[in-house]
Design a protein around this motif. Structure first.
Motif, PDB file in Angstrom:
ATOM      1  N   GLN A 347       0.941  -1.360  -0.321  1.00 49.02           N
ATOM      2  CA  GLN A 347      -0.199   0.075   0.043  1.00 49.02           C
ATOM      3  C   GLN A 347       1.118   0.973   0.096  1.00 49.02           C
ATOM      4  OE1 GLN A 347      -3.419  -0.028  -0.314  1.00 49.02           O
ATOM      5  NE2 GLN A 347      -3.292  -2.711  -0.087  1.00 49.02           N
ATOM      6  N   LYS A 348       0.509   2.105  -0.575  1.00 49.01           N
ATOM      7  CA  LYS A 348       0.846   3.924  -0.444  1.00 49.01           C
ATOM      8  C   LYS A 348       1.325   4.183   0.375  1.00 49.01           C
ATOM      9  CE  LYS A 348      -0.556   5.162  -5.696  1.00 49.01           C
ATOM     10  NZ  LYS A 348      -1.490   6.077  -5.821  1.00 49.01           N
ATOM     11  N   ASP A 349       0.590   4.208   1.340  1.00 56.53           N
ATOM     12  CA  ASP A 349       1.002   4.722   3.198  1.00 56.53           C
ATOM     13  C   ASP A 349       1.982   3.227   3.211  1.00 56.53           C
ATOM     14  OD1 ASP A 349      -0.918   2.936   3.712  1.00 56.53           O
ATOM     15  OD2 ASP A 349      -2.160   4.272   4.534  1.00 56.53           O
ATOM     16  N   ALA A 350       2.697   2.601   3.273  1.00 56.85           N
ATOM     17  CA  ALA A 350       3.083   1.828   4.207  1.00 56.85           C
ATOM     18  C   ALA A 350       4.685   1.972   4.434  1.00 56.85           C
ATOM     19  CB  ALA A 350       3.125   0.359   3.475  1.00 56.85           C
ATOM     20  N   THR A 351       5.094   1.921   5.101  1.00 54.12           N
ATOM     21  CA  THR A 351       6.400   2.070   5.897  1.00 54.12           C
ATOM     22  C   THR A 351       7.649   1.066   5.615  1.00 54.12           C
ATOM     23  OG1 THR A 351       6.333   2.368   8.177  1.00 54.12           O
ATOM     24  CG2 THR A 351       5.744   3.850   7.620  1.00 54.12           C
ATOM     25  N   ASP A 354       6.619  -0.932   8.248  1.00 55.02           N
ATOM     26  CA  ASP A 354       5.296  -2.342   8.119  1.00 55.02           C
ATOM     27  C   ASP A 354       5.391  -3.066   7.326  1.00 55.02           C
ATOM     28  OD1 ASP A 354       4.158   0.227   9.727  1.00 55.02           O
ATOM     29  OD2 ASP A 354       3.298   1.326   8.316  1.00 55.02           O
ATOM     30  N   LYS A 355       6.228  -2.970   6.922  1.00 61.37           N
ATOM     31  CA  LYS A 355       5.798  -4.144   5.467  1.00 61.37           C
ATOM     32  C   LYS A 355       6.303  -5.376   5.704  1.00 61.37           C
ATOM     33  CE  LYS A 355       7.710  -0.800   1.589  1.00 61.37           C
ATOM     34  NZ  LYS A 355       8.709  -1.381   0.359  1.00 61.37           N
ATOM     35  N   GLN A 358       2.432  -6.957   7.084  1.00 61.15           N
ATOM     36  CA  GLN A 358       1.431  -6.892   6.181  1.00 61.15           C
ATOM     37  C   GLN A 358       1.876  -7.583   4.361  1.00 61.15           C
ATOM     38  OE1 GLN A 358       0.934  -2.229   4.516  1.00 61.15           O
ATOM     39  NE2 GLN A 358       0.712  -1.693   6.505  1.00 61.15           N
ATOM     40  N   PRO A 363      -2.040  -3.959  -2.954  1.00 58.58           N
ATOM     41  CA  PRO A 363      -2.507  -2.910  -3.492  1.00 58.58           C
ATOM     42  C   PRO A 363      -4.034  -2.914  -4.283  1.00 58.58           C
ATOM     43  CG  PRO A 363      -0.693  -2.412  -3.912  1.00 58.58           C
ATOM     44  CD  PRO A 363      -0.936  -4.049  -2.895  1.00 58.58           C
TER      45      PRO A 363
END
Length: 565
Positions: A347-351, A354-355, A358, A363
């Motif tokens: 996802q675009k907002d994933a740092t 965060d990955k 996730q 996306p």
């Protein structure tokens, strides 16, 4: 409420839900235990703070038993959830001005007002004035008798002095036979001779039991007969135990006899036998699956991007050139550092941080070729592979044809490249379902299984998960220490000697063992002979079941019985 072994409440937060914080004097300045004064004060407390009526009665009963509380101010806090007990909490403040500083408190059953837990601050004593053992037993029995109106018979089992307090364990008996330890109570005294704490497991103190409904203890096996049946069931298993954390230079395995079926996971230990038939109360042991694998002895390490890509290409036949990559390094509290190699579109907002949480969250609009997430975790120092996770978008779905035999062969082919060189025996635990073929595998060394202390039932030294819809390996975990020293199993004491050593510390005892029907929730009692181990605290069974229970075991080299609750 968890009903595994002795009923305990298992929660995640242990947080306090404060519904009110209003301070009310319980019995003015008077220290008299007079029933009328206590009753009137509690009634006033109920009027002002709307204390639930059952809790009001519980406080009143407690004040009668511990008159020193009659001079305190009641702080009705509200509901508490664990750990180990839940109910309505009341604190006892020295004055209205110190309401927020109150350290003394009690927890009551919200519906019945029964006292579940009491904790008062101990008083310092220049010269300790603990009651004698007989005095402590008598006072503890009187305290518990004052709480329970059901006619229960509690007898003091033992008195221990540790941590600046005297603890009396009280055991409930019916027909002169002890009930299992879910019914035990504990009363603590401080050095000034005050009762400062009380605890009961899940309120079983108050459970009404009609002795006439319990099985008769008149026609049970004699202790000698029970002992013969117990030994004949071969309740112990010889295993190698590895520590929870690997040691810096080399890991030393311990040779131990553990109790099959565990100690605290059920209402009785896995070794308990029916007091009438002599048969084991636990379900029959399942014969373990054994897998023989000839290892190639290959080393799978990656410390750089190039090495990580090569590892994936050679071991898992995965190409990563078209996928974006992230490399992270993380240091754990134990000093170990791990490196994460992560590929895929997120996802675009994933740092970047965060990955790793996730994996599998793709996306919208991602193409089939780019719809892959791959994570490789390695030891940052040695590069040794620890974990592999793979997910793909647009799976074929539940309609896909599955082939468990294919999956099993896939696992076996992979294991040949992961295990040590030469002949390897692995004990297999099948933890899969319809969608996944998942196997947890633990090595055997000379027919002796190797386990890690604290290891969950769903984990192994090697754990492999195959997606049965796609036939692809989705997860691999390796939890095998590299440098392990194993004592020779031939040095272990004999199984018979281990049983004798265990019984010398925890002899068999006749118990009424409670069993709850999963459908009706009704409780029935069975007479059984079991090890005389009795728990001293509530145990949480929140996560996955433990693969082995090391609460009690016998050191197979020294013969010492180890108890670690």
């Amino acid at each position: 409420m968890s009903e595994i072994k002795k009923t305990v409440l298992c929660v995640l937060t242990g947080a306090l839900a404060a519904t009110s914080l209003i301070v009310v004097p319980l019995a003015g300045a008077s220290t008299s235990p007079d029933k009328a004064a206590a009753s009137g004060a509690v009634a006033r407390a109920q009027e002002v703070v709307a204390v639930p009526v059952p809790v009001t009665k519980g406080v009143q009963t407690l004040v009668r038993l511990l008159p020193e509380l009659s001079a305190r101010h009641v702080v009705y806090v509200g509901d508490v959830d664990g750990p180990g007990v839940s109910g309505a909490k009341v604190s006892f403040a020295l004055s209205a001005a110190e309401a927020n500083k109150a350290v003394d408190g009690a927890i009551f059953d919200s519906a019945t007002g029964n006292l579940l837990k009491l904790e008062l601050a101990p008083k310092a004593a220049t010269k300790p004035a603990f009651p004698t053992e007989q005095q402590a037993k008598a006072r503890a029995q009187a305290f518990v008798a004052g709480l329970a109106a059901s006619g229960s018979t509690y007898q003091a089992r033992e008195v221990t002095n540790a941590g600046g307090k005297l603890t009396v364990r009280l055991v409930r008996k019916v027909n002169n036979v002890a009930l299992d330890d879910a019914y035990d109570n504990f009363v603590n005294f401080d050095a000034a001779g005050r009762i400062i704490a009380f605890e009961t497991f899940d309120g079983r103190l108050y459970e009404k039991i009609n002795p006439a409904t319990l099985p008769s203890a008149q026609r049970v096996l004699s202790p000698a007969q029970a002992l013969t049946q117990w030994k004949a069931s071969r309740p112990l298993e010889l295993v190698y135990l590895l520590p929870e954390q690997d040691q810096p230079n080399r890991t030393e395995a311990q040779l131990a006899y553990i109790v099959k079926g565990g100690i605290i996971a059920n209402e009785h230990t896995g070794s308990a036998v029916d007091a009438t038939s002599g048969k084991k109360l636990a379900a029959p042991d399942k014969l373990p699956q054994i897998l023989n694998v000839t290892g190639t002895g290959e080393k799978w390490t990656a410390q750089t991007e190039k090495e990580a890509r090569n590892l994936l290409r050679i071991l898992f036949k995965l190409e990563t050139a078209r996928l974006p990559m992230t490399i992270l390094e993380e240091k754990h509290d134990n000093g170990e550092a791990v490196r994460y190699f992560i590929w895929g579109h997120f996802q675009k907002d994933a740092t970047d941080q965060d990955k790793k949480y996730q994996i599998g969250q793709f996306p919208e609009g991602v193409s089939k070729a780019e719809g892959q997430h791959i994570m490789l975790v390695t030891d940052a120092k040695t590069g040794q592979m620890q974990q592999f996770i793979y997910r793909q978008a647009n799976e074929p779905g539940a309609a896909a044809k599955t082939d468990k035999n294919r999956d099993r062969k896939t696992v076996e082919m992979l294991l040949k490249r992961l295990v040590l060189s030469g002949s390897n025996q692995l004990r297999v635990t099948d933890i899969g379902d319809e969608k996944y073929t998942s196997l947890a595998l633990d090595p055997l060394l000379g027919n002796v299984p190797v386990y890690r202390i604290g290891q969950s039932e769903e984990a192994g030294m090697y754990t492999v998960k195959v997606n049965s819809w796609t036939g692809k390996i989705e997860e691999v975990s390796i939890n095998r220490p590299e440098n392990v020293v194993y004592p020779a199993s031939s040095k272990a004491i004999k199984e018979q000697a281990a049983m004798d050593r265990l019984l010398g510390v925890l002899p068999l005892e006749l118990n009424y063992i409670h069993q709850r029907d999963a459908q009706t929730n009704a409780i029935t009692f069975k007479l059984g002979y079991d090890l005389s181990f009795r728990q001293t605290r509530s145990h949480c069974f929140c996560g996955a079941n433990a693969k082995i229970d090391t609460t009690v075991y016998v050191d197979a080299l020294t013969g010492q019985t180890i108890i670690k609750e």
